[in-house]
Design a protein around this motif. Structure first.
Motif, short mmCIF file in Angstrom:
data_model
loop_
_atom_site.label_atom_id
_atom_site.label_comp_id
_atom_site.label_asym_id
_atom_site.label_seq_id
_atom_site.Cartn_x
_atom_site.Cartn_y
_atom_site.Cartn_z
N SER A 45 0.64 -1.34 0.45
CA SER A 45 0.09 0.01 0.03
C SER A 45 0.95 1.65 -0.25
CB SER A 45 -0.98 0.23 0.91
OG SER A 45 -0.26 -0.09 2.47
N LEU A 46 0.35 2.39 0.04
CA LEU A 46 0.92 3.58 -0.31
C LEU A 46 1.39 3.83 1.47
CD1 LEU A 46 1.30 6.57 -1.96
CD2 LEU A 46 -0.38 7.01 -1.80
N HIS A 47 0.62 3.62 1.31
CA HIS A 47 1.56 3.85 3.52
C HIS A 47 2.55 3.60 3.79
CE1 HIS A 47 0.96 4.92 8.12
NE2 HIS A 47 0.64 3.76 7.94
N LEU A 55 6.08 4.50 0.59
CA LEU A 55 6.21 6.00 0.38
C LEU A 55 7.79 5.83 1.19
CD1 LEU A 55 5.57 8.40 -1.12
CD2 LEU A 55 4.09 9.03 0.70
N PRO A 56 7.37 5.63 2.50
CA PRO A 56 8.63 5.99 3.75
C PRO A 56 9.53 5.08 3.58
CG PRO A 56 6.11 5.47 5.46
CD PRO A 56 5.83 4.84 3.58
N ILE A 57 9.12 4.13 2.84
CA ILE A 57 10.60 3.43 2.49
C ILE A 57 11.89 4.27 1.39
CG2 ILE A 57 11.37 1.28 1.55
CD1 ILE A 57 9.78 -0.11 3.39
N TYR A 58 10.42 4.46 0.61
CA TYR A 58 10.98 5.01 -0.96
C TYR A 58 12.00 6.67 -0.60
CZ TYR A 58 10.99 7.37 -5.67
OH TYR A 58 10.68 7.43 -6.61
N LEU A 59 11.34 7.35 0.24
CA LEU A 59 11.29 8.55 0.64
C LEU A 59 13.00 8.59 0.73
CD1 LEU A 59 8.58 10.27 1.32
CD2 LEU A 59 9.72 10.61 -0.83
N ILE A 60 13.03 6.85 2.02
CA ILE A 60 13.95 7.76 2.63
C ILE A 60 15.31 6.69 1.93
CG2 ILE A 60 15.73 5.83 4.44
CD1 ILE A 60 13.49 5.42 5.89
#
Length: 244
Positions: free
Chosen positions: A1-3, A6-11
């Motif tokens: 899911s996006l939730h 997204l945090p992993i991707y941003l890191i």
């Protein structure tokens, strides 16, 4: 899911964005960092979250392996920098004098004592000894030398005192040439590497043109649902009935 994604991707994307910013200041924007950022952003746009994270993960792993390889290269350079001695024993009338290896000229006579490194390529004129040549050849077995033997800079004299006539200046000797080749390896690119870079530039331009066409024209494609990918189309009802 996006939730979750997204945090992993941003890191993971932080380092790529930083490189892009540095390249932008150098007016060099179009490289592999831009491509992976566009590709993964596009994957997020079509709700392919796991694919975006996976692509960025493999990209960062590749960057990490590249850094490890460069680190090993730097360590090799530092190791080879140690094979050049700081001084040479120049034979003069009545004795010897320590001089920098850079001051030696061909046909001068040098003295190499046990435990000292050979400063320049030379030929033995007096004495017998064994040399440690691991730094040059990788062989652990000592090499025996005598009058008439060629000796090479970077080797270590293990036993007897040697007198040798200089054959090459320090800059042209074996140790200096090895260090020069390693230090300038990044600047000496093979033809295949240059071809690959040209090919990548062509691919970049083609991908950017295609992305522009896709993102500007996909909204006007008939039969496209909002949850389809930008490459996917719904089958018109009439065609589905005909196929059935």
């Amino acid at each position: 899911s996006l939730h979750d994604a997204l945090p992993i991707y941003l890191i993971m994307v932080f380092a790529t964005v930083r490189l892009l910013w540095n390249n932008l200041k150098k007016r060099k924007l179009f490289d592999e960092n831009l491509l992976i950022l566009l590709a993964t952003a596009g994957a997020f746009a079509v709700h392919r979250y796991s694919e975006a994270v996976g692509a960025m993960l493999f990209f960062q792993i590749g960057k990490l392996l590249e850094l490890i390889s460069m680190s090993r290269t730097r360590k090799s350079i530092e190791k080879f920098m140690d094979i050049r001695p700081q001084y040479a024993n120049l034979k003069i009338s009545g004795g010897e004098m320590q001089v920098p290896p850079e001051d030696l000229n061909p046909r001068q006579v040098i003295i190499i004592k046990p435990g000292e490194r050979i400063p320049v390529d030379a030929i033995v004129t007096q004495g017998r000894s064994t040399l440690d040549t691991k730094a040059l050849t990788g062989e652990s077995e000592p090499r025996h030398v005598k009058i008439g033997s060629h000796i090479y800079s970077g080797s270590i004299n293990l036993s007897g005192v040697l007198e040798a006539r200089v054959l090459k200046a320090s800059a042209d000797s074996t140790a200096s040439r090895i260090i020069d080749m390693i230090s300038n390896a990044d600047n000496r690119r093979a033809q295949t590497e240059n071809f690959a870079e040209k090919f990548i530039d062509i691919v970049k331009e083609s991908m950017l043109r295609n992305l522009k066409i896709i993102f500007t024209g996909s909204a006007f494609v008939p039969g496209r649902r909002s949850d389809d990918s930008i490459f996917g189309y719904t089958t018109p009802p009439g065609c589905a009935a005909f196929a059935a």
